[in-house]
Design an enzyme around this catalytic site. Structure first.
Site, PDB file in Angstrom:
ATOM      1  N   GLU A  29      -0.873  -5.589   8.856  1.00  0.00           N
ATOM      2  CA  GLU A  29      -0.004  -4.909   9.827  1.00  0.00           C
ATOM      3  C   GLU A  29      -0.501  -5.110  11.257  1.00  0.00           C
ATOM      4  O   GLU A  29      -1.697  -5.017  11.526  1.00  0.00           O
ATOM      5  CB  GLU A  29       0.033  -3.401   9.518  1.00  0.00           C
ATOM      6  CG  GLU A  29       0.698  -3.093   8.199  1.00  0.00           C
ATOM      7  CD  GLU A  29       0.871  -1.588   7.949  1.00  0.00           C
ATOM      8  OE1 GLU A  29       0.692  -0.781   8.884  1.00  0.00           O
ATOM      9  OE2 GLU A  29       1.204  -1.243   6.797  1.00  0.00           O
TER      10      GLU A  29
ATOM     11  N   GLU B  57       9.921  -4.050   9.919  1.00  0.00           N
ATOM     12  CA  GLU B  57      10.322  -2.763   9.328  1.00  0.00           C
ATOM     13  C   GLU B  57      10.818  -1.790  10.399  1.00  0.00           C
ATOM     14  O   GLU B  57      10.197  -1.644  11.469  1.00  0.00           O
ATOM     15  CB  GLU B  57       9.118  -2.138   8.592  1.00  0.00           C
ATOM     16  CG  GLU B  57       9.429  -0.764   8.011  1.00  0.00           C
ATOM     17  CD  GLU B  57       8.384  -0.271   7.020  1.00  0.00           C
ATOM     18  OE1 GLU B  57       7.431  -1.016   6.710  1.00  0.00           O
ATOM     19  OE2 GLU B  57       8.535   0.862   6.536  1.00  0.00           O
TER      20      GLU B  57
ATOM     21  N   LYS C 124      -0.833  -9.445   3.145  1.00  0.00           N
ATOM     22  CA  LYS C 124      -0.031  -8.900   4.255  1.00  0.00           C
ATOM     23  C   LYS C 124      -0.916  -8.012   5.117  1.00  0.00           C
ATOM     24  O   LYS C 124      -1.710  -7.227   4.609  1.00  0.00           O
ATOM     25  CB  LYS C 124       1.169  -8.119   3.722  1.00  0.00           C
ATOM     26  CG  LYS C 124       2.026  -7.499   4.835  1.00  0.00           C
ATOM     27  CD  LYS C 124       3.413  -7.101   4.347  1.00  0.00           C
ATOM     28  CE  LYS C 124       3.498  -5.826   3.591  1.00  0.00           C
ATOM     29  NZ  LYS C 124       2.995  -4.631   4.321  1.00  0.00           N
TER      30      LYS C 124
ATOM     31  N   ASP D  28      -0.987  -6.248  -0.080  1.00  0.00           N
ATOM     32  CA  ASP D  28      -1.315  -5.642   1.219  1.00  0.00           C
ATOM     33  C   ASP D  28      -2.812  -5.537   1.443  1.00  0.00           C
ATOM     34  O   ASP D  28      -3.559  -5.154   0.528  1.00  0.00           O
ATOM     35  CB  ASP D  28      -0.760  -4.218   1.265  1.00  0.00           C
ATOM     36  CG  ASP D  28       0.572  -4.135   1.974  1.00  0.00           C
ATOM     37  OD1 ASP D  28       0.995  -5.126   2.585  1.00  0.00           O
ATOM     38  OD2 ASP D  28       1.193  -3.063   1.910  1.00  0.00           O
TER      39      ASP D  28
ATOM     40  N   ASP E  72       0.844  -1.204   0.000  1.00  0.00           N
ATOM     41  CA  ASP E  72       0.000   0.000   0.000  1.00  0.00           C
ATOM     42  C   ASP E  72       0.879   1.254   0.000  1.00  0.00           C
ATOM     43  O   ASP E  72       0.367   2.380  -0.048  1.00  0.00           O
ATOM     44  CB  ASP E  72      -1.018  -0.004   1.140  1.00  0.00           C
ATOM     45  CG  ASP E  72      -0.389  -0.086   2.514  1.00  0.00           C
ATOM     46  OD1 ASP E  72       0.847  -0.163   2.611  1.00  0.00           O
ATOM     47  OD2 ASP E  72      -1.148  -0.072   3.513  1.00  0.00           O
ATOM     48  N   SER E  73       2.204   1.059  -0.018  1.00  0.00           N
ATOM     49  CA  SER E  73       3.125   2.167  -0.308  1.00  0.00           C
ATOM     50  C   SER E  73       2.794   2.800  -1.656  1.00  0.00           C
ATOM     51  O   SER E  73       3.250   3.905  -1.949  1.00  0.00           O
ATOM     52  CB  SER E  73       4.581   1.672  -0.304  1.00  0.00           C
ATOM     53  OG  SER E  73       4.729   0.553  -1.150  1.00  0.00           O
TER      54      SER E  73
HETATM   55  O1  KIV Z   1       3.616  -1.077   1.527  1.00  0.00           O
HETATM   56  C1  KIV Z   1       4.758  -1.532   1.359  1.00  0.00           C
HETATM   57  O2  KIV Z   1       5.391  -1.359   0.312  1.00  0.00           O
HETATM   58  C2  KIV Z   1       5.354  -2.277   2.441  1.00  0.00           C
HETATM   59  C3  KIV Z   1       6.824  -2.559   2.368  1.00  0.00           C
HETATM   60  C4  KIV Z   1       7.589  -1.321   2.571  1.00  0.00           C
HETATM   61  C5  KIV Z   1       7.243  -3.634   3.296  1.00  0.00           C
HETATM   62  O3  KIV Z   1       4.692  -2.622   3.370  1.00  0.00           O
END
Ligand code: KIV
Length: 276
Positions: free
Chosen positions: A125, A193, A123, A94, A55-56
């Site tokens: 968090e 992280e 993924k 994510d 989600d970056s």
């Molecule tokens: O959102 C993302 O790209 C991430 C990575 C930085 C691990 O969670």
């Protein structure tokens, strides 16, 4: 030009059990983010083990200050695009902010990212009780989960910024306990992280599942970077934990190949990319 990813690789597909085997055999795992077909195909060609649709994308693709505005529809759209560029590389997507608000939403999000978009793993968090329940519920429905601890970007407001976590003994012990809890809940992978190197090493040694570091030191079982950071195209200052692999090289393909080689050899991350 469209290129069928299956025709670009002779590699065996990377699988979840395969990642566990890599940890057991001491082979470092290479992970990069991707948000579109073309860069995904570059990851595939370079033999990157895992592509993460992070989600970056809210920051490096959409231009937001945080990952919080990213929606499930955005994640599905980008995951579908990345899936078209991959063949052997494992695809992780994510769960965006608030997809974990309750179990029906988590399961719906997992179903869309895996069933509709083509991810092999999602993924999530944190390690709060509702996150541990979410991990168990997803795993019970055969959706593998990558946990994410330490500097979890969706908690940016709680942390008061993108700050290194686990520098104090109490926080380090909490993150260590969280790592054991997400593994016990059924996670198959952990992204750690923004933590001191000593904590990265402690968690990696204690867990059976592979630990993928980003700003977590050289002792993790693998490394992940945001692709815009490692190509040096993120506007502004490069994060300390990242490295511009395109500098001094003449192609994106060469930069990604150099990243893969440096992660596998242990040359990346070097001390200047790590935290105490
Ligand atoms: O959102 C993302 O790209 C991430 C990575 C930085 C691990 O969670």
């Amino acid at each position: 030009m469209y290129v069928d990813p299956a025709k670009t690789t002779a590699r065996k597909p990377v699988t979840v059990p395969g990642l566990h085997a890599m940890k057991a055999e001491g082979r470092r795992i290479t992970v990069l983010t991707a948000y579109d077909y073309s860069l995904a195909a570059q990851l595939e060609l370079a033999g990157i083990d895992v592509a993460l649709v992070g989600d970056s994308l809210g920051m490096v693709v959409q231009g937001h200050k945080s990952t919080l505005p990213v929606t499930l529809d955005h994640m599905v759209y980008h995951t579908q695009a990345v899936a078209r560029g991959l063949s052997a590389t494992l695809l992780v997507a994510d769960l965006p902010f608030m997809a974990d608000r309750d179990l029906p939403h988590v399961l719906q999000a997992g179903a869309r990212l895996v069933g509709e978009a083509g991810a092999a793993m999602v993924k999530i968090e944190g390690a709060a009780p509702h996150i541990l329940d979410a991990i168990s519920a997803l795993v019970a429905r055969a959706i593998p989960v990558c946990a994410h601890l330490g500097l979890t970007p969706q908690s940016v407001h709680k942390f008061g910024g993108f700050r290194i976590q686990g520098r104090e003994q109490e926080t380090a012990d909490r993150i260590f306990a969280e790592a054991q809890a997400v593994q016990a809940a059924g996670a198959d992978l952990l992204v750690l992280e923004g933590v001191p190197t000593a904590l990265g090493e402690r968690v990696t040694k204690a867990l059976d599942i592979p630990v993928i570091g980003i700003g977590a030191g050289p002792h993790c079982d693998g490394q992940v970077l945001v692709i815009h950071d490692m190509l040096g195209i993120t506007p502004g200052k490069r994060p300390k934990f990242s490295k511009d692999f395109l500098a001094g090289r003449d192609s994106v393909a060469a930069a990604i190949a150099a990243y893969a080689a440096d992660v596998r050899s242990g040359a990346f991350p070097a001390p200047e990319h790590c935290f105490n």
